[in-house]
Design a protein around this motif. Structure first.
Motif, PDB file in Angstrom:
ATOM      1  N   ALA A   1     -44.586  21.086   0.217  1.00  0.00           N
ATOM      2  CA  ALA A   1     -44.018  19.606   0.949  1.00  0.00           C
ATOM      3  C   ALA A   1     -42.913  19.262   0.559  1.00  0.00           C
ATOM      4  N   LEU A   2     -42.054  18.326   1.964  1.00  0.00           N
ATOM      5  CA  LEU A   2     -40.579  18.331   1.966  1.00  0.00           C
ATOM      6  C   LEU A   2     -41.322  17.338   2.076  1.00  0.00           C
ATOM      7  N   VAL A   3     -40.554  15.916   1.284  1.00  0.00           N
ATOM      8  CA  VAL A   3     -40.235  14.386   1.022  1.00  0.00           C
ATOM      9  C   VAL A   3     -39.061  14.493   1.529  1.00  0.00           C
ATOM     10  N   MET A   4     -38.558  13.898   2.738  1.00  0.00           N
ATOM     11  CA  MET A   4     -37.572  12.729   3.531  1.00  0.00           C
ATOM     12  C   MET A   4     -37.036  11.888   3.030  1.00  0.00           C
ATOM     13  N   ALA A   5     -36.468  11.710   1.844  1.00  0.00           N
ATOM     14  CA  ALA A   5     -36.259  10.312   0.782  1.00  0.00           C
ATOM     15  C   ALA A   5     -34.437  10.155   0.673  1.00  0.00           C
ATOM     16  N   ALA A   6     -33.657  10.715   2.160  1.00  0.00           N
ATOM     17  CA  ALA A   6     -32.387  10.883   1.789  1.00  0.00           C
ATOM     18  C   ALA A   6     -31.527   9.547   2.168  1.00  0.00           C
ATOM     19  N   GLY A   7     -32.193   8.966   3.689  1.00  0.00           N
ATOM     20  CA  GLY A   7     -31.570   7.611   4.178  1.00  0.00           C
ATOM     21  C   GLY A   7     -31.152   6.403   2.858  1.00  0.00           C
ATOM     22  N   ALA A   8     -30.205   5.257   3.429  1.00  0.00           N
ATOM     23  CA  ALA A   8     -29.378   4.777   2.744  1.00  0.00           C
ATOM     24  C   ALA A   8     -30.968   3.216   2.743  1.00  0.00           C
ATOM     25  N   SER A   9     -31.424   3.164   3.329  1.00  0.00           N
ATOM     26  CA  SER A   9     -32.489   2.445   3.072  1.00  0.00           C
ATOM     27  C   SER A   9     -31.859   0.804   3.773  1.00  0.00           C
ATOM     28  N   SER A  10     -31.067   0.709   4.808  1.00  0.00           N
ATOM     29  CA  SER A  10     -29.976  -0.511   5.378  1.00  0.00           C
ATOM     30  C   SER A  10     -30.699  -1.495   5.086  1.00  0.00           C
ATOM     31  N   ARG A  11     -31.585  -1.425   6.091  1.00  0.00           N
ATOM     32  CA  ARG A  11     -32.501  -2.851   6.319  1.00  0.00           C
ATOM     33  C   ARG A  11     -33.354  -2.764   5.235  1.00  0.00           C
ATOM     34  N   PHE A  12     -33.705  -1.941   4.239  1.00  0.00           N
ATOM     35  CA  PHE A  12     -34.628  -2.868   2.552  1.00  0.00           C
ATOM     36  C   PHE A  12     -33.917  -3.663   1.131  1.00  0.00           C
ATOM     37  N   GLY A  13     -32.162  -3.090   1.773  1.00  0.00           N
ATOM     38  CA  GLY A  13     -30.722  -3.629   1.082  1.00  0.00           C
ATOM     39  C   GLY A  13     -30.773  -3.558  -0.483  1.00  0.00           C
ATOM     40  N   GLY A  14     -31.132  -1.754  -0.823  1.00  0.00           N
ATOM     41  CA  GLY A  14     -30.980  -1.045  -1.800  1.00  0.00           C
ATOM     42  C   GLY A  14     -32.054   0.095  -1.745  1.00  0.00           C
ATOM     43  N   CYS A  15     -32.315   0.094  -3.448  1.00  0.00           N
ATOM     44  CA  CYS A  15     -33.411   1.564  -2.645  1.00  0.00           C
ATOM     45  C   CYS A  15     -34.107   0.831  -2.968  1.00  0.00           C
ATOM     46  N   LYS A  16     -34.782   1.851  -1.538  1.00  0.00           N
ATOM     47  CA  LYS A  16     -36.697   1.335  -1.293  1.00  0.00           C
ATOM     48  C   LYS A  16     -36.911   1.692  -1.981  1.00  0.00           C
ATOM     49  N   LEU A  17     -36.726   3.420  -2.252  1.00  0.00           N
ATOM     50  CA  LEU A  17     -37.604   4.410  -3.388  1.00  0.00           C
ATOM     51  C   LEU A  17     -37.966   4.173  -4.530  1.00  0.00           C
ATOM     52  N   LEU A  18     -37.114   3.240  -5.196  1.00  0.00           N
ATOM     53  CA  LEU A  18     -37.344   2.377  -6.462  1.00  0.00           C
ATOM     54  C   LEU A  18     -38.054   1.445  -6.515  1.00  0.00           C
TER      55      LEU A  18
END
Length: 192
Positions: free
Chosen positions: A3-20
């Protein structure tokens, strides 16, 4: 299969690290890792980029677990660069890759199991939602060279429409929910 989870983007619309971002006590990215781990417990990989340092710190703190991390140095060149980094890393050891996005938080194991069950080794299997094909999707080794030809912000979707291999489509409406802004998290967070 990996499984390859794509999580490299900048999350610019989120305004921070949405991954966390916290969703009921777990990081958003951990939700995707856990879903993939339900089917491929020892074969989950996350492609990181813009937030690599923050994600590695979260892993060190125990807030992320259950996956190996691949850093895409060229992540800023677009989604294709991150996908290529992941395929380059995995192609020696795996004959197929399940590609999913870190922010598709409504997916569950049964959605992914449907995709894996439809994969026969000689086809591509993809989700169908919001009137179009998309990821999560399963690509066999025969597709790896085509995926590595993608450029810019072109993701795997291009291959889903242009492949010379048969493409099997599975309706997965839950894949349509991805998180781009903090407001989209509000309905996902349970109250006290």
């Amino acid at each position: 299969m990996a499984a390859l989870v794509m999580a490299a983007g900048a999350s610019s619309r989120f305004g921070g690290c949405k991954l966390l971002a916290n969703i009921n006590g777990r990081a958003l990215l951990q939700h995707s890792i856990d879903t993939a781990s339900g089917l491929l417990p020892d074969d989950v990989y996350v492609v990181t980029g813009a937030w690599h340092r923050e994600l590695m710190e979260a892993r060190r703190q125990g807030r992320l677990s259950g996956a190996s991390f691949i850093h895409a140095d060229a992540w800023s060149e677009g989604l294709s660069a991150s996908l290529i980094a992941g395929i380059d890393y995995l192609e020696r050891d795996y004959d197929a890759v399940l590609v999913l996005l870190a922010d598709q938080v409504a997916l569950d194991c049964s959605d992914l199991a449907q995709l894996l069950a439809a994969f026969d080794g000689n086809n591509i299997v993809c989700s169908f939602y919001a009137g179009r094909r998309g990821v999560p999707a399963v690509f066999g080794k025969q597709s790896f060279s085509r995926l590595k030809q993608l450029r810019g912000d072109q993701g795997a979707k291009a291959v889903l429409y242009e492949s010379t291999l048969p493409v099997r489509v599975c309706p997965i409406p839950s894949a349509s929910l991805d998180i781009d802004t903090p407001d989209q998290l509000i309905p996902l967070v349970r109250g006290p």
